[in-house]
Enzyme design. Structure first.
Site, short mmCIF file in Angstrom:
data_model
loop_
_atom_site.label_atom_id
_atom_site.label_comp_id
_atom_site.label_asym_id
_atom_site.label_seq_id
_atom_site.Cartn_x
_atom_site.Cartn_y
_atom_site.Cartn_z
N SER A 1 0.84 -1.19 0.00
CA SER A 1 0.00 0.00 0.00
C SER A 1 0.87 1.24 0.00
CB SER A 1 -0.91 0.00 1.23
OG SER A 1 -0.13 0.37 2.36
N LYS A 2 0.22 2.38 0.02
CA LYS A 2 0.89 3.68 0.04
C LYS A 2 2.01 3.76 1.09
CE LYS A 2 -0.02 7.29 -2.58
NZ LYS A 2 1.06 7.32 -3.53
#
Ligand code: GLU
Length: 473
Positions: free
Chosen positions: A242-243
């Site tokens: 994810s980010k």
């Protein structure tokens, strides 16, 4: 059979690393077989789908060189077709109207959960007679697919092997909502059929949809494609990518200075292998790629490996190609490169020293921009009074050179060392800081040769002024 594979993104965001890898595998399946690769934009979720996301996905695909062979299909433009086939299934009694209210369904769901059984539709409307339907005319309804109740669905997943699901596990899926709009799984089925898809490559999060989709395809009399469900990508901490793990959109990697060749090579190895080989050209991948070589286990993102590959490609791709990419990064940094050395020369000198093109552009500014100040640490160490004499001497020699090249520059530096009876470092380091503004640069003679002779002489003058000012203060 001619192979047709597809990538079917939902345009709710950029093209992320996981999506790009799925697209790459699907693309390779088609290219390896000399078949077709097509795109389908799954934009039926109108709230979350945006034109920007569609553009970003195309941009990412183009950057990676994942070319598609036909105009992309948009699901929102195909509602008529979905409606047509819903009607066909109704006429063939393979689908039926269901009038069950939300409340009834919810209550049933709660009871099933409480009893510890998997929530599923109980088939209440499945057997309504024509007269019963007649009696309910005008009431809101959804359309459900009449899922077979006997037997099981079997398919051989290219990655996961044989998968068998009993039809008793599958209830009657809603294919059209009360307002008549088609539901997700139905659209996918109709599209895969109409697009002539032979190979479905997608994320493992869709694996539960597959048996349902196969049943609907069969009911429509459509051929069943082959399936490959790819595993997740994890961050280097073992959690879902994810980010938090840094860049996740592929164009972000472009912006950070990665080459598409490195990205492709990196992505393909996230879950696919061919012996212990690490470096693959696109052409080679097309020759050797097989879906069955994809690993079932989740794979972990590894930035170090990506960096290593990026440097490998910066060093080994045709230098003109790397230089063209580098030009873009200079532009992004606002550095004009018209006046200065050819970018191919910069690439040759710097590729060894950096992990990304952005970094390369950033550390190569002194080739194109005036040196107006010196790196504080480097100046403190090397632009000291003892450097005055060597700098003045080399300045004169360099100013007098009639052929400005690495060899003559090298000779000039040697001459200064000999004349002043000092070692190379005493001349080289101050000269390096003077010419480049810092203490890090590739080989000094090669670096200076790429710079303008007058500019080098002037920069040495600036360094001498700097030392003088320092002495005065
Ligand atoms: N639109 C789906 C997704 O982005 C893919 C569906 C499919 O490939 O069948 O996850």
């Amino acid at each position: 059979m001619s192979v047709v594979s597809r990538f079917a993104p939902s345009p709710t965001g950029y093209l992320h690393v996981g999506g790009a890898r799925t697209a790459l595998y699907a693309w390779l399946v088609a290219r390896a077989a000399g078949g077709k690769f097509v795109l389908r934009i799954e934009d039926t979720d109108r709230e979350r789908s945006t034109q920007e996301a569609i553009d970003a996905i195309f941009e990412g695909m183009r950057w990676l060189g994942l070319t598609w062979d036909e105009e992309p299909i948009y699901q929102t433009q195909r509602f008529e077709r979905y409606g047509e086939l819903t009607q066909q299934l109704m006429q063939e009694d393979k689908a039926y109207k269901c009038y069950c209210s939300q409340e009834r369904l919810e209550k049933m769901r709660e009871e099933q959960m409480a009893a510890g059984v998997k929530p599923r539709y109980d088939g209440k409307c499945r057997h309504l007679t024509a007269a019963e339907h007649e009696a309910r005319a005008g009431e809101p309804f959804v359309i459900r697919f009449r899922n077979p109740q006997e037997g099981s669905v079997v398919f051989d997943d290219h990655i996961r092997g044989r998968i068998e699901i009993s039809n008793q596990e599958l209830d009657d899926l809603i294919i059209a909502r009360t307002d008549g709009t088609p539901t997700y799984n139905f659209c996918v089925v109709v599209d895969d059929w109409d697009m002539g898809i032979t190979h479905v490559v997608r994320g493992e999060d869709h694996i539960n949809n597959t048996p349902r989709q196969i049943n609907i395809l069969a009911a429509l009399g459509a051929p069943i494609p082959e399936y490959a469900h790819v595993s997740m990508i994890l961050g280097d901490d073992g959690k879902k990518l994810s980010k938090r793990h840094g860049a996740v959109s592929v164009t972000e990697y472009r912006d950070k200075g990665y080459l598409p060749e490195a990205m492709i090579n990196y992505l393909v190895r996230l879950g696919w292998s061919h012996g212990d080989q690490e470096v693959f050209s696109r052409e080679e991948l097309i020759k050797i790629f097989k879906l069955s070589d994809i690993n079932k286990a989740a794979s972990a993102f590894n930035t170090e490996k990506l960096n290593w590959l990026n440097q490998h490609y910066m060093k080994t791709l045709p230098v003109e190609q790397v230089a063209a990419e580098l030009a873009w990064h200079f532009e992004e940094l606002g550095v004009a490169t018209e006046d200065g050395p050819a970018l191919v020369e910069v690439v040759k000198l710097q590729a060894e020293r950096v992990k990304t093109l952005r970094e390369m552009a950033d550390i190569s500014r002194y080739f194109f921009e005036a040196v107006t100040e010196f790196d504080a640490d480097a100046a403190k160490k090397h632009l000291r009074p003892v450097a005055k004499e060597p700098l003045a001497d080399i300045q004169q020699r360099l100013a007098g050179l009639t052929n400005w090249n690495a060899e003559s520059i090298h000779q000039a530096i040697q001459d200064t060392c000999a004349a002043l009876e000092v070692g190379m470092g005493k001349v080289g380091m101050p000269l390096r800081v003077a010419a480049t503004g810092g203490g890090n640069s590739p080989s000094l003679d090669a670096t200076l040769a790429l710079l303008d002779q007058q500019a080098v002489v002037a920069r040495i003058g600036l360094a001498l002024d700097f030392i003088a000012a320092r002495e005065a203060s």
